[in-house]
Design an enzyme around this catalytic site. Structure first.
Site, mmCIF file in Angstrom:
data_model
loop_
_atom_site.group_PDB
_atom_site.id
_atom_site.type_symbol
_atom_site.label_atom_id
_atom_site.label_comp_id
_atom_site.label_asym_id
_atom_site.label_seq_id
_atom_site.Cartn_x
_atom_site.Cartn_y
_atom_site.Cartn_z
ATOM 1 N N GLU A 170 -73.249 29.571 6.249
ATOM 2 C CA GLU A 170 -73.812 28.224 5.405
ATOM 3 C C GLU A 170 -73.317 28.863 3.400
ATOM 4 O OE1 GLU A 170 -76.710 27.030 6.194
ATOM 5 O OE2 GLU A 170 -76.501 26.935 3.742
ATOM 6 N N LYS A 225 -65.176 29.971 5.680
ATOM 7 C CA LYS A 225 -66.332 30.292 4.879
ATOM 8 C C LYS A 225 -65.342 31.319 4.065
ATOM 9 C CE LYS A 225 -70.189 32.211 3.843
ATOM 10 N NZ LYS A 225 -71.080 31.133 2.901
ATOM 11 N N CYS A 281 -72.716 38.600 -1.253
ATOM 12 C CA CYS A 281 -71.186 38.373 -0.517
ATOM 13 C C CYS A 281 -69.743 38.247 -1.291
ATOM 14 C CB CYS A 281 -71.725 36.556 -0.019
ATOM 15 S SG CYS A 281 -73.470 37.276 1.167
HETATM 16 P P1 NAD Z 1 -80.181 39.699 4.671
HETATM 17 O O1 NAD Z 1 -80.170 41.112 4.857
HETATM 18 O O2 NAD Z 1 -81.002 39.372 3.489
HETATM 19 O O3 NAD Z 1 -81.366 39.922 6.003
HETATM 20 C C1 NAD Z 1 -80.926 40.199 7.604
HETATM 21 C C2 NAD Z 1 -81.884 40.245 8.169
HETATM 22 O O4 NAD Z 1 -81.158 40.209 9.291
HETATM 23 C C3 NAD Z 1 -82.507 41.500 7.685
HETATM 24 O O5 NAD Z 1 -83.984 41.397 7.347
HETATM 25 C C4 NAD Z 1 -82.376 42.311 9.205
HETATM 26 O O6 NAD Z 1 -83.528 43.370 9.108
HETATM 27 C C5 NAD Z 1 -81.804 41.855 10.406
HETATM 28 N N1 NAD Z 1 -81.569 42.743 10.725
HETATM 29 C C6 NAD Z 1 -79.846 43.140 11.188
HETATM 30 N N2 NAD Z 1 -79.822 43.253 12.818
HETATM 31 C C7 NAD Z 1 -81.062 42.538 13.670
HETATM 32 C C8 NAD Z 1 -81.143 42.782 15.335
HETATM 33 N N3 NAD Z 1 -80.742 43.511 15.975
HETATM 34 N N4 NAD Z 1 -82.522 41.747 15.479
HETATM 35 C C9 NAD Z 1 -83.365 41.513 14.126
HETATM 36 N N5 NAD Z 1 -83.367 41.811 13.536
HETATM 37 C C10 NAD Z 1 -81.847 42.200 13.173
HETATM 38 O O7 NAD Z 1 -78.858 38.904 4.672
HETATM 39 P P2 NAD Z 1 -78.610 37.432 4.033
HETATM 40 O O8 NAD Z 1 -78.142 37.732 2.935
HETATM 41 O O9 NAD Z 1 -79.404 36.532 5.143
HETATM 42 O O10 NAD Z 1 -77.503 37.167 4.522
HETATM 43 C C11 NAD Z 1 -77.214 37.427 6.358
HETATM 44 C C12 NAD Z 1 -75.368 36.710 6.365
HETATM 45 O O11 NAD Z 1 -75.155 35.216 5.559
HETATM 46 C C13 NAD Z 1 -75.129 37.553 5.963
HETATM 47 O O12 NAD Z 1 -73.020 37.494 6.929
HETATM 48 C C14 NAD Z 1 -74.029 37.136 4.972
HETATM 49 O O13 NAD Z 1 -72.620 37.092 4.562
HETATM 50 C C15 NAD Z 1 -74.454 35.608 5.336
HETATM 51 N N6 NAD Z 1 -74.371 34.618 4.391
HETATM 52 C C16 NAD Z 1 -75.670 35.007 2.979
HETATM 53 C C17 NAD Z 1 -75.814 34.074 1.648
HETATM 54 C C18 NAD Z 1 -76.921 35.065 1.007
HETATM 55 O O14 NAD Z 1 -76.894 33.978 -0.163
HETATM 56 N N7 NAD Z 1 -77.478 35.661 0.670
HETATM 57 C C19 NAD Z 1 -75.366 32.596 1.442
HETATM 58 C C20 NAD Z 1 -74.414 32.864 2.364
HETATM 59 C C21 NAD Z 1 -73.907 33.153 3.785
HETATM 60 C C1 UGA Z 2 -72.709 32.182 -2.863
HETATM 61 C C2 UGA Z 2 -71.701 31.074 -3.045
HETATM 62 O O1 UGA Z 2 -71.676 30.443 -4.675
HETATM 63 C C3 UGA Z 2 -72.338 29.773 -1.822
HETATM 64 O O2 UGA Z 2 -71.455 29.188 -1.692
HETATM 65 C C4 UGA Z 2 -72.194 31.053 -0.585
HETATM 66 O O3 UGA Z 2 -72.969 30.435 0.011
HETATM 67 C C5 UGA Z 2 -72.640 32.705 -1.332
HETATM 68 O O4 UGA Z 2 -72.087 33.386 -2.272
HETATM 69 C C6 UGA Z 2 -72.723 33.543 -0.111
HETATM 70 O O5 UGA Z 2 -71.777 33.347 1.031
HETATM 71 O O6 UGA Z 2 -73.858 34.295 -0.224
HETATM 72 P P1 UGA Z 2 -74.528 33.486 -5.244
HETATM 73 O O7 UGA Z 2 -73.655 34.880 -4.628
HETATM 74 O O8 UGA Z 2 -76.020 33.210 -3.884
HETATM 75 O O9 UGA Z 2 -73.358 32.258 -3.719
HETATM 76 O O10 UGA Z 2 -74.100 33.195 -5.581
HETATM 77 P P2 UGA Z 2 -73.509 32.423 -6.905
HETATM 78 O O11 UGA Z 2 -73.955 31.262 -7.628
HETATM 79 O O12 UGA Z 2 -72.228 31.935 -6.602
HETATM 80 O O13 UGA Z 2 -73.050 33.220 -8.157
HETATM 81 C C7 UGA Z 2 -72.600 34.068 -7.568
HETATM 82 C C8 UGA Z 2 -71.852 34.928 -9.492
HETATM 83 O O14 UGA Z 2 -71.408 34.617 -9.608
HETATM 84 C C9 UGA Z 2 -73.524 35.218 -9.961
HETATM 85 O O15 UGA Z 2 -73.468 36.968 -10.591
HETATM 86 C C10 UGA Z 2 -73.243 34.570 -10.853
HETATM 87 O O16 UGA Z 2 -73.947 35.089 -11.897
HETATM 88 C C11 UGA Z 2 -71.903 34.895 -11.212
HETATM 89 N N1 UGA Z 2 -71.086 33.219 -11.418
HETATM 90 C C12 UGA Z 2 -71.087 31.721 -11.066
HETATM 91 C C13 UGA Z 2 -70.303 33.368 -13.173
HETATM 92 O O17 UGA Z 2 -70.701 34.252 -13.476
HETATM 93 N N2 UGA Z 2 -69.812 32.328 -13.858
HETATM 94 C C14 UGA Z 2 -70.243 30.567 -13.004
HETATM 95 O O18 UGA Z 2 -69.150 29.830 -13.170
HETATM 96 C C15 UGA Z 2 -70.602 30.961 -11.777
#
Ligand code: NAD
Ligand code: UGA
Length: 479
Positions: A170, A225, A281
């Site tokens: 994602e 990713k 992340c």
């Molecule tokens: P999060 O911590 O918000 O959510 C994860 C959820 O999974 C929790 O609510 C937890 O209780 C649940 N969980 C864990 N083990 C479980 C199990 N065995 N059965 C059922 N539920 C379970 O995490 P997130 O921010 O949604 O991130 C999830 C993944 O996506 C990570 O690998 C992260 O790197 C990736 N990712 C995050 C973002 C982001 O913007 N947060 C963007 C892209 C990718």
């Molecule tokens: C980031 C990536 O942008 C997503 O593509 C990815 O899916 C995600 O991580 C993930 O894998 O979790 P996110 O962490 O939600 O998304 O937010 P960003 O907009 O990337 O910002 C990350 C950090 O960089 C923030 O603290 C933001 O303030 C900072 N940032 C961003 C800067 O300081 N300057 C910029 O120009 C952009």
């Protein structure tokens, strides 16, 4: 034959699972989408009738939930039931950095992913496509497949099970998650089985043009990713390093960013210098890349990427240090307002927020902090800082007895009253409302000489100066 998907289960109702599955349900009314989580509190918030209680704040999310929940979108703690019903299962659980053991501090902790694979292996029925949505180290699909393949029949031997594993990372950003999911730059699907890949592609084709759906082998997808996040974070460390050089030389980082960003090979996005990248992340994914590089015998590659994280840590401390220096070398007993605690605007997420490190440094110096954020819950700030918030008896303007609160913090939901008798204001998140403040009024309230520290270039520099306040703005020595 390409399987037709009628029932999806997503394990993990977090920042990715919740919004992603809401958009799936919205765009695919013929598919039942069930999001399951072991966290009862989180599920009950997703199920709350008051949509202001959703566990995640994302612009546009409430509207989708109100359209789909109860129609073809369901949140539940019954993991077993919905795994059994599903044709396709997304693993969207947390993958934080390992805290102990081999690879501690760098490798991803895959225990939650492994637990999911075991649950799927136990409860799934018939043929099931398992999709990695979490961000995972390259080669994780192999581990998942081994666990799944170890259980080919149900315990009572009544039916056979078989699985295909796909990688579908994602790329959404928090704060713009809904738009990113509805109009992504691309969707990436890695896998071996063409029919399984087509089944997932067909779901996305309900709203995404086919030419934006990329197919790769599974290892490229997993590695792409991590690489995307590493490249994005690298740009931020690059521009933040230049901001320090700008402050030393009289250049302006915004002008430098504009000048290089117009080169179409560089591009203008992700060049905003700030207090250092946060979010759940970037750091963990780069550290994971560092670990993998070392594991595969590539120490030079590891140290190249490690530099991005080191620069970020240095930059965050650089900001707290310069605040102390400008306030005559001590902030002990001084009142400092922190504007913005989330790691970026338009989210309530504070994970790895620069504000945590900067506030901890300032509290350590004995500052008295008044923290404001329009979306972050003060209880979350308590957890992040490891210090309970203090409560004022009476009005915010009763500052006479503040000195006894050295090294403590208050939460405030009012911006202007909080500035009363403050020595400094520090802007750490780029919330829109901070760009429209009445600087003459604020200046009247602050204790002089007063400072404004703008790490996001969010306030009007001219108005701050006109109001008679000292200003430090990131990457700019002209004020
Ligand atoms: P999060 O911590 O918000 O959510 C994860 C959820 O999974 C929790 O609510 C937890 O209780 C649940 N969980 C864990 N083990 C479980 C199990 N065995 N059965 C059922 N539920 C379970 O995490 P997130 O921010 O949604 O991130 C999830 C993944 O996506 C990570 O690998 C992260 O790197 C990736 N990712 C995050 C973002 C982001 O913007 N947060 C963007 C892209 C990718
Ligand atoms: C980031 C990536 O942008 C997503 O593509 C990815 O899916 C995600 O991580 C993930 O894998 O979790 P996110 O962490 O939600 O998304 O937010 P960003 O907009 O990337 O910002 C990350 C950090 O960089 C923030 O603290 C933001 O303030 C900072 N940032 C961003 C800067 O300081 N300057 C910029 O120009 C952009």
């Amino acid at each position: 034959m390409i399987p037709s998907i009628k029932n999806i289960c997503c394990i993990g109702a977090g920042y990715v699972g919740g919004p992603t599955m809401s958009v799936f349900a919205d765009r695919c009314p013929n598919i039942e989408v069930n999001v399951v989580d072991v966290n009862k509190e989180r599920i009950s918030l997703w199920n709350s009738s008051n949509l202001n209680d959703l566990p995640i704040y994302e612009p546009g999310l409430k509207e989708i939930i109100s359209r789909c929940k109860g129609r073809n979108l369901n949140f539940s703690t019954d993991v077993k039931k919905y795994i059994q019903l599903a044709d396709m299962i997304f693993i969207s659980v947390n993958t934080p950095t390992k805290k102990k053991g081999i690879g501690a501090g760098q490798a991803s902790d895959l225990k939650w992913v492994e637990a999911c694979a075991r649950q799927v292996a136990e409860f799934a029925k018939g043929y099931t496509i398992v999709v990695e949505k979490s961000t995972l180290p390259v080669k994780t699909a192999e581990v998942i497949k081994k666990i799944l393949d170890s259980t080919q029949t149900s315990p009572d031997k009544k039916f056979d099970k078989s699985f295909d594993v796909l990688s579908n990372p994602e790329f959404l950003s928090e704060g713009s998650a809904i738009n990113d999911l509805e109009n992504p730059d691309r969707v990436l699907i890695g896998g071996e089985n063409e029919n399984a890949i087509s089944a997932l592609s067909n779901i996305y084709k309900n709203w995404i043009p086919a030419n934006k759906i990329l197919h790769t082998n599974i290892w490229s997808s997993e590695l792409a990713k991590l690489t995307a996040n590493a490249f994005l974070a690298q740009r931020i460390s690059s521009i933040n390093s230049i901001s320090a050089l700008c402050e030393a030389t009289g250049a302006d980082v915004r002008e430098v960013a504009r000048a290089i960003g117009t080169d179409s090979r560089i591009g203008s996005k992700f060049l905003d210098s700030g207090p250092g990248f946060g979010g759940s992340c970037f750091k963990k994914d780069i550290l994971n890349l560092v670990y993998l590089s070392k594991y595969f015998g590539l120490p030079e590659v590891a140290s190249f990427w490690e530099g991005v994280v080191k620069l970020n840590n240095w930059h965050q401390h650089r900001i707290s240090e310069l605040i102390v220096k400008k306030l005559f070398g001590t902030t002990s007993g001084k009142k400092i307002c922190i504007f913005g605690f989330a790691f970026k605007a338009n989210t309530n997420d504070t994970r790895e927020s620069a504000a945590i490190k900067i506030c901890k440094d300032l509290l350590e110096e004995g500052s008295i902090l008044f923290i404001h954020d329009p979306k972050v819950d003060p209880k979350q700030i308590e957890k992040d800082l490891g210090i309970k918030q203090s409560v004022l008896n009476g009005e915010i303007s009763n500052v006479e007895h503040l000195s006894k609160y050295e090294g403590n913090w208050f939460f405030t939901n009012k911006i202007i009253p909080a500035t009363y008798e403050a020595d400094a204001l520090c802007f750490l998140t780029e919330w829109e409302e901070y760009s429209e403040l009445d600087w003459n009024l604020i200046s009247q309230k602050m204790r002089k000489p007063a400072w404004v520290f703008d790490s996001r270039s969010i306030v009007s520099a001219k108005e701050v100066k006109k109001a008679g306040l000292n200003l430090w703005r990131i990457g700019d020595s002209s004020y």
